[in-house]
Design an enzyme around this catalytic site. Structure first.
Site, PDB file in Angstrom:
ATOM      1  N   LYS A 131       0.956  -1.986 -42.521  1.00 27.29           N
ATOM      2  CA  LYS A 131      -0.230  -2.383 -41.756  1.00 27.29           C
ATOM      3  C   LYS A 131      -1.414  -2.695 -42.681  1.00 27.29           C
ATOM      4  O   LYS A 131      -1.627  -2.033 -43.686  1.00 27.29           O
ATOM      5  CB  LYS A 131      -0.618  -1.272 -40.785  1.00 27.29           C
ATOM      6  CG  LYS A 131       0.474  -0.864 -39.802  1.00 27.29           C
ATOM      7  CD  LYS A 131       0.743  -1.915 -38.761  1.00 27.29           C
ATOM      8  CE  LYS A 131       1.834  -1.484 -37.808  1.00 27.29           C
ATOM      9  NZ  LYS A 131       1.410  -0.442 -36.861  1.00 27.29           N
ATOM     10  N   GLY A 451      15.639   1.300 -28.921  1.00 23.63           N
ATOM     11  CA  GLY A 451      15.320   1.096 -27.509  1.00 23.63           C
ATOM     12  C   GLY A 451      15.610  -0.282 -26.975  1.00 23.63           C
ATOM     13  O   GLY A 451      16.330  -0.442 -25.996  1.00 23.63           O
ATOM     14  N   SER A 452      15.075  -1.316 -27.595  1.00 24.77           N
ATOM     15  CA  SER A 452      15.214  -2.657 -27.039  1.00 24.77           C
ATOM     16  C   SER A 452      16.420  -3.374 -27.633  1.00 24.77           C
ATOM     17  O   SER A 452      16.816  -3.134 -28.775  1.00 24.77           O
ATOM     18  CB  SER A 452      13.952  -3.478 -27.303  1.00 24.77           C
ATOM     19  OG  SER A 452      13.713  -3.612 -28.693  1.00 24.77           O
ATOM     20  N   CYS A 535       4.027 -12.344 -32.237  1.00 23.86           N
ATOM     21  CA  CYS A 535       2.733 -12.260 -31.582  1.00 23.86           C
ATOM     22  C   CYS A 535       2.804 -11.238 -30.448  1.00 23.86           C
ATOM     23  O   CYS A 535       3.848 -11.087 -29.814  1.00 23.86           O
ATOM     24  CB  CYS A 535       2.311 -13.617 -31.016  1.00 23.86           C
ATOM     25  SG  CYS A 535       2.231 -14.930 -32.247  1.00 23.86           S
ATOM     26  N   TRP A 580      -2.769  -0.278 -29.349  1.00 23.81           N
ATOM     27  CA  TRP A 580      -2.285  -1.657 -29.199  1.00 23.81           C
ATOM     28  C   TRP A 580      -2.849  -2.328 -27.950  1.00 23.81           C
ATOM     29  O   TRP A 580      -2.306  -3.310 -27.475  1.00 23.81           O
ATOM     30  CB  TRP A 580      -0.761  -1.686 -29.214  1.00 23.81           C
ATOM     31  CG  TRP A 580      -0.222  -1.442 -30.603  1.00 23.81           C
ATOM     32  CD1 TRP A 580      -0.927  -1.300 -31.754  1.00 23.81           C
ATOM     33  CD2 TRP A 580       1.159  -1.304 -30.968  1.00 23.81           C
ATOM     34  NE1 TRP A 580      -0.094  -1.085 -32.812  1.00 23.81           N
ATOM     35  CE2 TRP A 580       1.193  -1.083 -32.378  1.00 23.81           C
ATOM     36  CE3 TRP A 580       2.359  -1.356 -30.266  1.00 23.81           C
ATOM     37  CZ2 TRP A 580       2.389  -0.908 -33.080  1.00 23.81           C
ATOM     38  CZ3 TRP A 580       3.554  -1.180 -30.950  1.00 23.81           C
ATOM     39  CH2 TRP A 580       3.566  -0.960 -32.338  1.00 23.81           C
ATOM     40  N   GLU A 624      -1.774   4.015 -37.455  1.00 22.07           N
ATOM     41  CA  GLU A 624      -2.661   2.851 -37.433  1.00 22.07           C
ATOM     42  C   GLU A 624      -4.073   3.208 -37.007  1.00 22.07           C
ATOM     43  O   GLU A 624      -5.050   2.631 -37.469  1.00 22.07           O
ATOM     44  CB  GLU A 624      -2.077   1.817 -36.477  1.00 22.07           C
ATOM     45  CG  GLU A 624      -2.860   0.546 -36.341  1.00 22.07           C
ATOM     46  CD  GLU A 624      -2.190  -0.380 -35.365  1.00 22.07           C
ATOM     47  OE1 GLU A 624      -2.874  -0.853 -34.445  1.00 22.07           O
ATOM     48  OE2 GLU A 624      -0.966  -0.609 -35.510  1.00 22.07           O
ATOM     49  N   HIS A 660       9.172   7.659 -32.178  1.00 25.03           N
ATOM     50  CA  HIS A 660       9.490   6.636 -33.184  1.00 25.03           C
ATOM     51  C   HIS A 660       8.205   6.133 -33.816  1.00 25.03           C
ATOM     52  O   HIS A 660       7.193   5.931 -33.139  1.00 25.03           O
ATOM     53  CB  HIS A 660      10.230   5.458 -32.538  1.00 25.03           C
ATOM     54  CG  HIS A 660      10.393   4.285 -33.454  1.00 25.03           C
ATOM     55  ND1 HIS A 660      11.193   4.317 -34.572  1.00 25.03           N
ATOM     56  CD2 HIS A 660       9.829   3.046 -33.442  1.00 25.03           C
ATOM     57  CE1 HIS A 660      11.119   3.167 -35.203  1.00 25.03           C
ATOM     58  NE2 HIS A 660      10.300   2.377 -34.537  1.00 25.03           N
ATOM     59  N   HIS A 713      13.638  -6.584 -38.901  1.00 25.77           N
ATOM     60  CA  HIS A 713      12.705  -7.699 -39.021  1.00 25.77           C
ATOM     61  C   HIS A 713      13.248  -8.800 -39.916  1.00 25.77           C
ATOM     62  O   HIS A 713      12.572  -9.791 -40.171  1.00 25.77           O
ATOM     63  CB  HIS A 713      11.355  -7.203 -39.541  1.00 25.77           C
ATOM     64  CG  HIS A 713      10.664  -6.303 -38.563  1.00 25.77           C
ATOM     65  ND1 HIS A 713      10.905  -4.953 -38.515  1.00 25.77           N
ATOM     66  CD2 HIS A 713       9.763  -6.555 -37.571  1.00 25.77           C
ATOM     67  CE1 HIS A 713      10.176  -4.411 -37.543  1.00 25.77           C
ATOM     68  NE2 HIS A 713       9.478  -5.365 -36.971  1.00 25.77           N
TER      69      HIS A 713
END
Length: 777
Positions: A131, A451-452, A535, A580, A624, A660, A713
Site C-alpha cells: 500500500k 473466499g471469491s 478498480c 474502503w 491501511e 484475512h 494478482h
C-alpha cells in the site's frame, strides 16, 4: 484542518495567488484505461492501440484541468507511478533484464509476472506490491541489491511533456523524490537502501537538468516520507539530496501529503527548494510555523481541498482561514488539493442516478478543481465575484448538517451501550481449538481459499441485467445458485478441505455489504484505482449504520446444503468496510467503525444459527488505516481491534473465526493482530517469499495461520514445488499443526482456466507436506 473563522472578514482581493493540481485520476471516467490494458494483456489490442488510448486519456485529463496555472505531467501511468519511476531510473530487477520484447513487455512482467505474449512457462516472479502509505492504492515495491545500478531513461516523461505543451498546457512534471523512493523500496540482500543515494542522486540531477534544458520551470517532487517518523540518517539524507539537486536549473516544489510534518517541519522548511507543498487538510495547524521559517522567495502551496474524500469543502469557512494567509503571502501562495486526486472518482456529473440530496453534498475530482477555482477567484477578485457559488455551497452544507437521514438515535444508543464483554470469546484459543478440532476433523495442513471465485462474464452480465430490471429477482437467484453449485463441485473435485460459496452474487467485498446497510449511498461510476487495472467503487458512508436484515445467510446456507464438507461464511470486517468506503467526516471514524461492528456482529450470529461452523471476517485493510506516525498507532489499534472483537466474539467455542489480511506490512503490529484473537488468520506472503513471516522468529504467534502460497494478482500458475518450498519456510516459524494452505487473496479477478490448475497444485502441495510430516514421524 483547523479552520477557525477570522475576525477580519475582508472582501478586499489579494491578487496573484496561483492554482495548480498534484495529480489526476488516470483510469478515465468510465475505466477506459482498465479495459484497454486488459485487452492488451489478452492480445485483443496491440501496443499501439494501448498507447493511443493512454494518450487520449491524458488529453482528456489535461482538458479537465484547463485554466490551472500548471497541470501535472507524469502522474499518468499504465500501471503504477512508482514502477514508472523505477523504469525511468533504470532500476529493473535482474530477472527481467535481457528478456525478449519491448520495454512495455518488461514493464508488465515486473507488474504482474507476464506480458501480453508470454506463455505460462515464459513468466517471471512479479514485483512485490504493497500500500502507498495509508491509502488503498498499491504500488510495485522498488527492489535493491548490491548489484543495483541506476541509469536515466527519460523518454516516457519527455514524451508526455511534449504532448501537454502541444495541447497548450503549462506542464509541471511530477516525480517521486529520491528519499521516498529509497525509503519505500526493499533490499533483496543485506544492502542498506540509503547506501544507494550517492549513485541515485546523479541520475535525478541529470533528469532535472534535462528538464531545465527543455524549458521546464517547475518540477513537483513528491516526498511524502516527510510526514513519517524519520531516523536521523534519513533526515540527513534529505539535506544531502536537496543540496545536490538545488542547482539543477529548475524550481523544485517539494510536495508532502497525507499528514503533518511535526518533527520534520524545520527540516522541510530549511531545504534549498523553491517551494513547499503542505497538506493543509491534515496539517493546517502547521501553516503558520512553516510560513515563519520559509524565506521571502519561497512559494508555499497549500492543499486546501481534500484529495482523498468526496465531501464538499466548506468554502466560506476555508476562506475565513485562507484570506489572511493570502494577504501575507501574495503571489507566493499556491492552492491545490491536499494530495493527488488519484484517490477520488473523476466526475460527479455522471452520477444522475444518485439521490439528488446526497449528490449535492459531494465533490469528485472535477468538482474539487471547481472548488479550487472558486477559492482562487475569491482570493484574487473578492468573494463577490463568486457569491452565487458560495451561496450554493453553503446551502448544500446546511442540507447535510440538518438532514434527518444522517442521524439515527437507535444506532447511537446501541453504540453508547457497548461494553468490554461484547469483545470477549467464551474461552481461550487453546480451549476453543480443542473443541474445533473435534468438531471439524480437518487434516494436517488444511486447504481452503480466501473466499471469491472468478467473476465470469456470465456472472457480470446477469448482475447487470438484474440491476437494469431486465432479469427478475427469482431468475437472478437461480443463476447465482447455479454458479455457487458449480464452485462447490469444483472445490470438491479438487479436494479442498474447507469450501466457500464463491461470492458469485457479490459485486465487491465492501460495496456488497454497504448496499444492504442503512447509512450508505452508492455511485454508478465512482471508480478509483486500487492497483494496475483493478478498480474499486467505494460506497459512500453518509449516516448512522444499521443492518435491516441478514445479508449473506441464505446464499451460504444454500452452499452448505450442497456438500458435507465445512462451508465458510464470508464477511467483510468493520475496519475494512470503513477504510474502503468514503467515510463521513462529521464524527470520529471510531464511532462509524463501532456502528459497523454491531451490524456485522448480527450477521455473524445469524450465520452461526444457520449451522455455519466456520466464519471468515476479512480485515484486509486493518493496517491501511494505521496512522503514519507510531505515536498515534495505539489509539487507532485500540478501537480497530476492539471493533473486530465485537464483530467476531459473540459465538460459541466450536465456531471457528477466520480473518484475512493482504498486501500490508503488518510485522510491526503483530501483537495487535494477535490480540484480535481470530482462530485462523490468512495473509499474503507469496510475492515476498514468506518474508512477512520473519516476525515469527521473535514473536510467538498463538493461533493458526495460513500464509498465502499462490499469488492471485499474477496470471502465473505456481508449481507444487514452489508452494511446498514456501510452506516449508513457514513451518520453520509456525508449528505444522497450526498451518493452513491457501492462496494469498480472493480469486475473483482470475479465470477458471488459471484457478483450477493452481488450486490443484496447492492441494497436491498440501498432500506432499502431510506425507513429509508422516515420514518424519
Amino acid at each position: 484542518m483547523s479552520l477557525q473563522p477570522s475576525n477580519n472578514n475582508s472582501l478586499q482581493p489579494t491578487p496573484k495567488s496561483r492554482l495548480h493540481n498534484l495529480g489526476f485520476p488516470r483510469i478515465g471516467a468510465h475505466r477506459e484505461l482498465k479495459f484497454a490494458v486488459e485487452a492488451f494483456w489478452k492480445g485483443e489490442q496491440n501496443e499501439a492501440d494501448l498507447l493511443a488510448t493512454a494518450a487520449e486519456l491524458r488529453k482528456q485529463n489535461w482538458q479537465r484541468q484547463a485554466g490551472l496555472d500548471w497541470v501535472p505531467v507524469g502522474d499518468f501511468s499504465l500501471y503504477d507511478q512508482v514502477l514508472d519511476l523505477s523504469f525511468t531510473l533504470g532500476n529493473l530487477p535482474a530477472r527481467v533484464q535481457g528478456l525478449e520484447g519491448s520495454e512495455l513487455d518488461q514493464y508488465f512482467r515486473v507488474a504482474r509476472g507476464r506480458s501480453a505474449n508470454d506463455s505460462a512457462c515464459n513468466c517471471v516472479h512479479a514485483g512485490e506490491m504493497t500500500k502507498w502509505f495509508d491509502t488503498n492504492y498499491h504500488y510495485i515495491v522498488p527492489e535493491f541489491s548490491a548489484e543495483t545500478r541506476f541509469s536515466l531513461n527519460p523518454n516516457r516523461l519527455l514524451a508526455q511533456i511534449e504532448e501537454a505543451r502541444a495541447q497548450g498546457h503549462n506542464a509541471k512534471p511530477v516525480l517521486v523524490g529520491p528519499i521516498t523512493y529509497l525509503l519505500i523500496g526493499k533490499a533483496k540482500d543485506e544492502t542498506d537502501p540509503l547506501s544507494l543515494l550517492a549513485q541515485l542522486l546523479p541520475v535525478y540531477a541529470e533528469l532535472l537538468k534535462l528538464l531545465a534544458d527543455k524549458g521546464i520551470e517547475w518540477v513537483q517532487i513528491d516526498e511524502p516520507a516527510l510526514v513519517t517518523e524519520l531516523e536521523p540518517q534519513w533526515q540527513a539524507a534529505f539535506r544531502t539530496a536537496y543540496a545536490t539537486l538545488s542547482d539543477s536549473g529548475v524550481k523544485l516544489l517539494l510536495t508532502t501529503y497525507f499528514g503533518q510534518l511535526r518533527d520534520n517541519l524545520e527540516l522541510a522548511a530549511s531545504l534549498p527548494v523553491a517551494g513547499l507543498h503542505l497538506d493543509a487538510i491534515n496539517a493546517g495547524d502547521e501553516v503558520a510555523a512553516v510560513i515563519e521559517q520559509l524565506n521571502a522567495d519561497q512559494v508555499l502551496s497549500l492543499g486546501v481541498v481534500n484529495g482523498r474524500n468526496i465531501w464538499k469543502t466548506d468554502l466560506s469557512t476555508l476562506l475565513d482561514w485562507l484570506e489572511p494567509v493570502a494577504r501575507q503571502l501574495g503571489e507566493r501562495l499556491w492552492i491545490a488539493p491536499s494530495c493527488s486526486l488519484l484517490h477520488v472518482p473523476v466526475d460527479l456529473n455522471n452520477e444522475q442516478a444518485l439521490d439528488a440530496e446526497i449528490r449535492s453534498w459531494l465533490a469528485f475530482a472535477e468538482q474539487k478543481l471547481d472548488e479550487l477555482r472558486v477559492i482562487h477567484s475569491a482570493l484574487n477578485a473578492g468573494r463577490g465575484s463568486v457569491a452565487a457559488e458560495l451561496a450554493e455551497n453553503l446551502a448544500a452544507l446546511n442540507s447535510r448538517r440538518t438532514s434527518p437521514r444522517v442521524h439515527n438515535p437507535r444506532v447511537q444508543k446501541a453504540v453508547a451501550a457497548i461494553d468490554a464483554g461484547l469483545g470477549q470469546r467464551q474461552s481461550t484459543y487453546p480451549q476453543r481449538a480443542a473443541v474445533q478440532r473435534d468438531q471439524l476433523n480437518l487434516p494436517l495442513y488444511p486447504t481452503t481459499t480466501i473466499g471469491s471465485f472468478p467473476q465470469t462474464p456470465e456472472i457480470r452480465k446477469a448482475r447487470l441485467a438484474f440491476k437494469k430490471g431486465e432479469l427478475k429477482a427469482a431468475d437472478y437467484e437461480t443463476r447465482m445458485k447455479q454458479e455457487i453449485k458449480f464452485a462447490v463441485r469444483q472445490q470438491e473435485t479438487l479436494g479442498l478441505d474447507v469450501l466457500v460459496h464463491g461470492e458469485a452474487e457479490r459485486n465487491d467485498m465492501v460495496e456488497y455489504f454497504g448496499e444492504q446497510l442503512d447509512g450508505y449511498a452508492f455511485s454508478q461510476f465512482g471508480w478509483v484505482q486500487s492497483y494496475g487495472s483493478r478498480c474499486v467503487k467505494p460506497p459512500i458512508l453518509f449516516g448512522d449504520i444499521s443492518r435491516p436484515q441478514a445479508m449473506t445467510v441464505n446464499w451460504t446456507r444454500y452452499a452448505q446444503s450442497l456438500t458435507d464438507l465445512p462451508m465458510k461464511g464470508m464477511l467483510t470486517g468493520p475496519v475494512t468496510i470503513l477504510n474502503w468506503s468514503f467515510v463521513r467526516d462529521d464524527q470520529p471514524r471510531s464511532v462509524s467503525c463501532y456502528q459497523l461492528a454491531l451490524a456485522i456482529r448480527a450477521e455473524v450470529q445469524d450465520l452461526e444459527r444457520a449451522g455455519i461452523d466456520i466464519i471468515q471476517i476479512d480485515e484486509a485493510a486493518l493496517r491501511e488505516g494505521l496512522p503514519l506516525r507510531r505515536g498515534q498507532w495505539a489509539e487507532y489499534l485500540n478501537w480497530a481491534v476492539e471493533a473486530f472483537r465485537i464483530t467476531a466474539n459473540g459465538v460459541a467455542d466450536g465456531t471457528q473465526i477466520h480473518t484475512h489480511m493482504c498486501y500490508s506490512e503488518f510485522n510491526d503490529i503483530i501483537e495487535a493482530i494477535a490480540h484480535m484473537d481470530a482462530d485462523v488468520i490468512t495473509i499474503e506472503t507469496s510475492r515476498s517469499d514468506m518474508e512477512l513471516l520473519d516476525v515469527f522468529d521473535e514473536f510467538r504467534y498463538p493461533n493458526e495461520i495460513g500464509p498465502g502460497v499462490y499469488d492471485i494478482h499474477s496470471p502465473n500458475i505456481p508449481s507444487v514445488e514452489q508452494m511446498v518450498k514456501l510452506m516449508r519456510l513457514a513451518a520453520e516459524r509456525i508449528p505444522a499443526e497450526r498451518l493452513w494452505v491457501n492462496p494469498d487473496c480472493g480469486l475473483k479477478t482470475r479465470q477458471w482456466s488459471e484457478v483450477i490448475p493452481a488450486l490443484q497444485n496447492m492441494v497436491d502441495a498440501a498432500k506432499a507436506l502431510r506425507e513429509d510430516k508422516a515420514a518424519a514421524a
